[in-house]
Motif scaffolding. Sequence first.
Motif, short mmCIF file in Angstrom:
data_model
loop_
_atom_site.label_atom_id
_atom_site.label_comp_id
_atom_site.label_asym_id
_atom_site.label_seq_id
_atom_site.Cartn_x
_atom_site.Cartn_y
_atom_site.Cartn_z
N CYS A 132 9.60 12.40 -1.34
CA CYS A 132 8.17 12.12 -1.18
C CYS A 132 7.43 13.35 -0.68
N TYR A 155 7.34 8.49 -6.85
CA TYR A 155 7.13 7.62 -5.68
C TYR A 155 7.59 6.20 -5.98
N ALA A 169 7.03 5.97 0.39
CA ALA A 169 6.73 5.84 -1.04
C ALA A 169 5.64 4.81 -1.28
N LYS A 172 2.33 6.29 -0.28
CA LYS A 172 1.87 7.26 -1.29
C LYS A 172 1.25 6.54 -2.49
N CYS A 173 1.88 5.45 -2.91
CA CYS A 173 1.37 4.68 -4.05
C CYS A 173 0.01 4.07 -3.72
#
Length: 280
Positions: A132, A155, A169, A172-173
């Motif tokens: 990541c 991700y 992750a 981040k998404c």
Amino acid sequence: HSHSDSDSDSDSHNKVSAMLEIRRSIRRSFMSGLVLSTGSRTEHLMRASRGALHAFLTKGEDSKESSVTRVKAVGEDILWLMNKYRGERRVTRNILRTLSALLSEEIFAPLLADEDDVKLYGYAVRFGCNICKAVGKELGDTEDVAFLISGARVYLGVLGFPGMAREQAAKKCLDMLEHSFPKVRRCIAEEMYSQLLLLDEEFSSLGEDAYDEILESLSETSWDSDLQDLYPTIDTLHTHFGFPKPSRKIIEKKQTSDKSGTGGAKAKPSYLDLVKEMGF
């Protein structure tokens, strides 16, 4: 290319994958070429390279220890490549494609197979977090839509990792659901929905109601809408995942009397800017 060309490519890449068995300093030279070929847009080259890499990583007769060692080596080599070529998008684009393909094919499953193995569990968490981090640094503030989506798919693949790696992750998404380009938001939402369906057990800790509402928001929201209209949905998704709501700078719309186009906040990138950024 002829069938014989494809056979030759396959033979060559099988030899290359065998070379991955040797010591790291030499292995990484071979890995560079194999990873870049695996991420290639040339179909027969990509297929042959990916097949060779997949065969190397999934030798059925291996012990658990041997499989873990092999997967660790390739994973660390890919991270090394990401750091070595950071900012060289022509190269890192292929690395991201390769990494997302390996994740979607569950190549790193040997790292995730035994949560009772504390040492291996810890390694898997660190490795996922490092992925990541490397992808985040590479994406930076790019406005290249295809590049952003390639990174987002990495991700999405890391959502299958445990602990802090999964949390990073997921965050981040969610951050990418707030991107200024609707195509990015729409793609992330669709693929995140599909990934969460596959990972229902991994996300069971969220609770059934939160999980169902996350899926509903991802699938039913019109992600092409004005970004500010999406903030309440994005805030709710953060809450369901256990994250604090994001803080945002509120940018007031320019007054309609400002005809010069020079006043107010700096204009968002136009479609022409995007086309230039993508090199067309």
